[in-house]
Design a protein around this motif. Structure first.
Motif, PDB file in Angstrom:
ATOM      1  N   LEU B   5       0.867  -1.182   0.000  1.00  0.00           N
ATOM      2  CA  LEU B   5       0.000   0.000   0.000  1.00  0.00           C
ATOM      3  C   LEU B   5       0.901   1.229   0.000  1.00  0.00           C
ATOM      4  O   LEU B   5       1.665   1.449   0.942  1.00  0.00           O
ATOM      5  N   ARG B   6       0.818   2.026  -1.076  1.00  0.00           N
ATOM      6  CA  ARG B   6       1.773   3.112  -1.302  1.00  0.00           C
ATOM      7  C   ARG B   6       1.068   4.464  -1.450  1.00  0.00           C
ATOM      8  O   ARG B   6       0.120   4.590  -2.221  1.00  0.00           O
ATOM      9  N   ALA B  73      -4.640  -0.439  -8.338  1.00  0.00           N
ATOM     10  CA  ALA B  73      -5.896   0.123  -7.823  1.00  0.00           C
ATOM     11  C   ALA B  73      -5.561   1.297  -6.912  1.00  0.00           C
ATOM     12  O   ALA B  73      -4.435   1.419  -6.431  1.00  0.00           O
ATOM     13  N   GLU B  74      -6.529   2.184  -6.724  1.00  0.00           N
ATOM     14  CA  GLU B  74      -6.363   3.291  -5.762  1.00  0.00           C
ATOM     15  C   GLU B  74      -7.482   3.248  -4.731  1.00  0.00           C
ATOM     16  O   GLU B  74      -8.596   2.812  -5.033  1.00  0.00           O
ATOM     17  N   ILE B  75      -7.166   3.712  -3.534  1.00  0.00           N
ATOM     18  CA  ILE B  75      -8.179   3.989  -2.514  1.00  0.00           C
ATOM     19  C   ILE B  75      -8.167   5.496  -2.272  1.00  0.00           C
ATOM     20  O   ILE B  75      -7.105   6.089  -2.080  1.00  0.00           O
ATOM     21  N   MET B  76      -9.351   6.112  -2.320  1.00  0.00           N
ATOM     22  CA  MET B  76      -9.416   7.545  -1.998  1.00  0.00           C
ATOM     23  C   MET B  76     -10.612   7.796  -1.079  1.00  0.00           C
ATOM     24  O   MET B  76     -11.532   6.982  -0.976  1.00  0.00           O
ATOM     25  N   GLY B  77     -10.586   8.935  -0.429  1.00  0.00           N
ATOM     26  CA  GLY B  77     -11.719   9.344   0.375  1.00  0.00           C
ATOM     27  C   GLY B  77     -12.765  10.039  -0.486  1.00  0.00           C
ATOM     28  O   GLY B  77     -12.480  10.536  -1.581  1.00  0.00           O
ATOM     29  N   ARG B  78     -13.968  10.114   0.037  1.00  0.00           N
ATOM     30  CA  ARG B  78     -15.029  10.768  -0.718  1.00  0.00           C
ATOM     31  C   ARG B  78     -14.697  12.232  -0.979  1.00  0.00           C
ATOM     32  O   ARG B  78     -15.092  12.789  -2.000  1.00  0.00           O
ATOM     33  N   ALA B 139      -9.538  -3.444  -2.361  1.00  0.00           N
ATOM     34  CA  ALA B 139      -8.666  -2.814  -3.362  1.00  0.00           C
ATOM     35  C   ALA B 139      -7.567  -3.785  -3.814  1.00  0.00           C
ATOM     36  O   ALA B 139      -7.199  -3.816  -4.994  1.00  0.00           O
ATOM     37  N   THR B 140      -7.045  -4.569  -2.891  1.00  0.00           N
ATOM     38  CA  THR B 140      -5.985  -5.526  -3.226  1.00  0.00           C
ATOM     39  C   THR B 140      -6.515  -6.568  -4.208  1.00  0.00           C
ATOM     40  O   THR B 140      -5.836  -6.947  -5.162  1.00  0.00           O
ATOM     41  N   GLU B 141      -7.723  -7.005  -3.981  1.00  0.00           N
ATOM     42  CA  GLU B 141      -8.365  -7.953  -4.907  1.00  0.00           C
ATOM     43  C   GLU B 141      -8.508  -7.303  -6.298  1.00  0.00           C
ATOM     44  O   GLU B 141      -8.165  -7.910  -7.319  1.00  0.00           O
ATOM     45  N   LEU B 142      -8.956  -6.065  -6.330  1.00  0.00           N
ATOM     46  CA  LEU B 142      -9.132  -5.354  -7.606  1.00  0.00           C
ATOM     47  C   LEU B 142      -7.779  -5.107  -8.297  1.00  0.00           C
ATOM     48  O   LEU B 142      -7.706  -5.048  -9.518  1.00  0.00           O
ATOM     49  N   ALA B 143      -6.707  -4.973  -7.515  1.00  0.00           N
ATOM     50  CA  ALA B 143      -5.386  -4.651  -8.078  1.00  0.00           C
ATOM     51  C   ALA B 143      -4.730  -5.861  -8.735  1.00  0.00           C
ATOM     52  O   ALA B 143      -3.711  -5.714  -9.439  1.00  0.00           O
ATOM     53  N   ASP B 144      -5.261  -7.027  -8.489  1.00  0.00           N
ATOM     54  CA  ASP B 144      -4.855  -8.224  -9.227  1.00  0.00           C
ATOM     55  C   ASP B 144      -3.335  -8.458  -9.200  1.00  0.00           C
ATOM     56  O   ASP B 144      -2.694  -8.636 -10.237  1.00  0.00           O
ATOM     57  N   GLN B 146      -0.962  -6.373  -8.297  1.00  0.00           N
ATOM     58  CA  GLN B 146      -0.148  -5.150  -8.248  1.00  0.00           C
ATOM     59  C   GLN B 146      -0.371  -4.410  -6.920  1.00  0.00           C
ATOM     60  O   GLN B 146      -1.187  -4.814  -6.101  1.00  0.00           O
ATOM     61  N   ASP B 147       0.380  -3.336  -6.731  1.00  0.00           N
ATOM     62  CA  ASP B 147       0.264  -2.562  -5.508  1.00  0.00           C
ATOM     63  C   ASP B 147      -1.003  -1.703  -5.526  1.00  0.00           C
ATOM     64  O   ASP B 147      -1.620  -1.485  -6.576  1.00  0.00           O
ATOM     65  N   VAL B 148      -1.356  -1.221  -4.351  1.00  0.00           N
ATOM     66  CA  VAL B 148      -2.489  -0.304  -4.204  1.00  0.00           C
ATOM     67  C   VAL B 148      -1.945   1.067  -3.808  1.00  0.00           C
ATOM     68  O   VAL B 148      -1.087   1.169  -2.923  1.00  0.00           O
TER      69      VAL B 148
END
Lengths: 214, 214
Positions: B5-6, B73-78, B139-144, B146-148
């Motif tokens: 997670l970066r 994949a990315e994780i962001m806040g609303r 997100a990790t599942e979606l990133a297949d 790769q890193d998130v």
């Protein structure tokens, strides 16, 4: 945007030496301390072939990881490809890199002694006897719209710099002197006339020099 | 190697402020000087959307170009996705980025008010009401493999840091103070207990801070 000719991650000593003169099969860069010259890169998480999950993840790692970004072909000198000199006695030598060389693009090898092209994994070596501008035209065609990396060694860099063909040049300057060998410059400032220039000391001890033109 | 997670290229002021409190449609990051906060990135050749062939090609450019390397994949806040608060009154808002957002991967948007997923160009936004660890699993599942990337804003970074989920954190610290706003830290040293830490002054005036754990 036009494709650019880029030197990526080329290491030299503080006195501008990139390799010794006495290259051999046992010493691909001659009697220079290669481990010390490239220590900054070996230490990073992104160094090619590292599979242990370790390594540093700071500035040097970002720069090592940048090696292949946007690159569609490489140009290298014959001395980077191997230690032989003069006419090939056979074609058994296929480079230092084993079955899967780290280039993964076409590579133009400049030599006065061409030989048939050679494919290893995702890399194909094309052997060409040509001056810099012609070599760049061939590599640019092979790069198919992407940039071309100028891989070295020192003599190739000097030839392409003299021909005013280099757009971007990144040097990692290691914190020791070699005293003699193949020399790129006497001072990092020697190239400043032709390029913008940034100098960035890395916490690892090397200093990164970025040169570019518009 | 496990996916990481970066946090990539997150800009804060010298006093640790990443955005002002008063976000609005007109001011996506509130009344903080966004141009000044991100000037280091805007100036580079690799800044997304630059098509004029110009821009700097030194240290900052290498770092801007690193934004997407190895990210799945990315994780962001609303609040990064938009200025609305509370329940959605409609689904007309599709983010700040137009028809082709720069993420080009799945993006998990954390919100207490989920809505149907949304695809724009190569980016699909998934709206999720979940705590950090669960969001990271999705997100990790979606990133297949790769890193998130953890995209921010400040509150999201603080939540994931508090949950000890961040592996790599790159901050670009701009050379001015905001005085008040959403604060990531009081001092760059506040995070040192959990991470290796490198600080690199860029010729542009920002200081890059790289934090990582093994």
């Amino acid at each position: 945007m036009s494709p650019r000719l880029r030197v990526q991650n080329f290491s030299v000593t503080r006195d501008g030496i990139g390799a010794a003169e006495d290259q051999s099969l046992e010493q691909p860069m001659g009697s220079i301390d290669v481990g010390r010259l490239h220590a900054w890169a070996f230490a990073t998480a992104s160094f090619p072939g590292r599979e242990d999950g370790g390594g540093t993840r700071g500035l040097d790692d970002r720069i090592v990881a940048d090696f292949s970004r946007g690159i569609g072909a490489e140009i290298m000198g014959r001395n980077k490809f191997g230690p032989q000199r003069g006419p090939w006695t056979d074609h058994d030598w296929v480079g230092w890199w084993g079955e899967e060389p780290p280039f993964r693009t076409p590579v133009v090898v400049l030599t006065h002694h061409p030989r048939p092209e050679l494919t290893l994994g995702e890399t194909t070596f094309h052997f060409l006897d040509a001056p810099p501008a012609e070599a760049l035209a061939v590599a640019t065609e092979l790069a198919d719209g992407q940039d071309v990396r100028l891989g070295g060694g020192v003599r190739i860099l000097l030839d392409f710099l003299a021909a005013d063909l280099v757009d971007d040049l990144h040097l990692a300057v290691a914190p020791f002197e070699a005293g003699h060998g193949l020399r790129l410059w006497r001072s990092p400032k020697d190239l400043e006339g032709a390029f913008h220039h940034e100098s960035v000391p890395s916490p690892s001890g090397v200093t990164h020099h970025f040169y570019w033109r518009d």
